[in-house]
Design an enzyme around this catalytic site. Structure first.
Site, PDB file in Angstrom:
ATOM      1  N   ASP A  61       0.961  -1.242   0.002  1.00  0.00           N
ATOM      2  CA  ASP A  61       0.046   0.041  -0.048  1.00  0.00           C
ATOM      3  C   ASP A  61       0.723   1.323   0.082  1.00  0.00           C
ATOM      4  O   ASP A  61       1.943   1.114   0.407  1.00  0.00           O
ATOM      5  CB  ASP A  61      -0.813  -0.110   1.005  1.00  0.00           C
ATOM      6  CG  ASP A  61      -1.997   0.883   1.063  1.00  0.00           C
ATOM      7  OD1 ASP A  61      -2.359   1.339  -0.220  1.00  0.00           O
ATOM      8  OD2 ASP A  61      -2.826   1.250   2.083  1.00  0.00           O
ATOM      9  N   GLY A  62       0.392   2.304  -0.737  1.00  0.00           N
ATOM     10  CA  GLY A  62       1.003   3.520  -0.622  1.00  0.00           C
ATOM     11  C   GLY A  62       1.623   4.085  -1.797  1.00  0.00           C
ATOM     12  O   GLY A  62       2.126   5.156  -1.944  1.00  0.00           O
ATOM     13  N   ASN A  65     -10.933  -2.525  -5.320  1.00  0.00           N
ATOM     14  CA  ASN A  65     -10.210  -1.627  -6.009  1.00  0.00           C
ATOM     15  C   ASN A  65     -11.012  -1.371  -7.243  1.00  0.00           C
ATOM     16  O   ASN A  65     -10.587  -0.293  -8.093  1.00  0.00           O
ATOM     17  CB  ASN A  65      -8.957  -2.163  -6.276  1.00  0.00           C
ATOM     18  CG  ASN A  65      -7.888  -2.165  -4.993  1.00  0.00           C
ATOM     19  OD1 ASN A  65      -7.109  -2.997  -4.871  1.00  0.00           O
ATOM     20  ND2 ASN A  65      -8.059  -0.935  -4.246  1.00  0.00           N
TER      21      ASN A  65
END
Ligand code: IPE
Ligand code: IPE
Ligand code: MG
Length: 269
Positions: A36-37, A84
């Site tokens: 993540d990120g 998503n």
């Protein structure tokens, strides 16, 4: 299993100092990662989010190379969740294009590093052109005996469990399944991860401290490691540090330290 220490980090470097603290006998068999990120990494640089995903793909390469050299049995990477799809069409499209690009550019490296490619998740919803790439990656690496790399695509833990329950009811209505036949082992055998050990270590980058619907059944006794590092910045040092910390944890599986067999996971089915 010997760790290829020189292949991972040159002597005298900071990552080598971490690596030298890692014991080969206590390595996690299965490491799962919530990557993540990427978006925040790009935003911090005034770049489009897609550039963050591109940089994230580079972090995947580094991670897989380190995993291969450590001799990790299974790596599971959360690449696209069932949730998503809520993202803008353009980003979703870019993610699938990047996956194809990743496969194209990495298949030789997979072979070279003896990595076997697999997926978990519901592939039915994916574009046929994406599925073709996945088939090829699985096919080309089918005889690789090193690290098994499971990419989670259109995956969520609840969706996976829903599919298992549906399959069970289908079998039951056809007279193939009796209630007593369902136990934890049966369920584990019908998950996408059938036949693989549960994750010993789950890593999530970017500072978020949540599971986001990943491997809900399988992480019952996983050690969880959260780091603020954004996925594109997750390199060898961060991976080794997560493993070093993991090796300091006392895994009890509900028992007492003494009763847990060394390296053993008694809840394993
Ligand atoms: C993770 O990075 C990659 C995927 C979910 C595909 P994000 O895109 O979630 O990055 P942030 O969380 O917005 O920074
Ligand atoms: C989790 O990240 C899914 C992947 C890494 C593929 P998200 O960015 O989608 O999770 P949330 O929305 O922060 O929970
Ligand atoms: Mg995110």
């Amino acid at each position: 299993m010997m760790i290829d220490r020189d292949g991972i980090a040159r002597p005298g470097t900071p990552e080598r100092r971490i690596l030298d603290e890692i014991r080969p006998e206590g390595l996690p068999r299965h490491v799962a990662m919530i990557m993540d990120g990427n978006g925040r990494w790009a935003e911090a640089r005034n770049l489009p989010r897609v550039q963050g995903h591109r940089a994230g793909a580079q972090a995947v390469r580094t991670t897989l190379e380190t995993a291969a050299r450590l001799g990790i049995e299974v790596i599971t990477l959360y690449a696209f969740s069932t949730e998503n799809w809520k993202r803008p069409k353009l980003e979703v499209r870019a993610l699938w294009a990047l996956l194809k690009e990743f496969i194209d550019s990495q298949l030789d490296t997979f072979k070279k590093n003896n990595l076997r490619f697999q997926t978990i998740g519901d592939l039915e919803r994916l574009d046929p052109s994406v599925r073709k790439y996945l088939d090829r990656a699985r096919h080309v690496t089918r005889d690789c005996t090193g690290t098994l790399v499971q990419i989670a695509l259109n995956y969520s833990g609840r969706h996976e469990l829903t599919r298992v329950i549906r399959a069970a009811v289908t079998d039951a209505t056809q007279g193939l399944l009796e209630p007593e036949m369902i136990d934890e082992a049966w369920i584990a055998q019908h998950l996408d991860t059938a036949g693989r050990p549960d994750p010993d270590l789950l890593i999530r980058t970017s500072g978020e401290q949540r599971i986001s619907n990943f491997l809900l059944w399988q992480i019952a006794y996983s050690e969880i490691y959260f780091t603020k590092v954004l996925w594109p910045d997750f390199g060898t040092t961060e991976f080794l540090e997560a493993i070093r910390v993991y090796q300091q944890r006392d895994r009890r599986f509900g028992g007492l330290t003494d009763t847990v067999p060394p390296g053993g996971n008694p809840v394993q089915t």
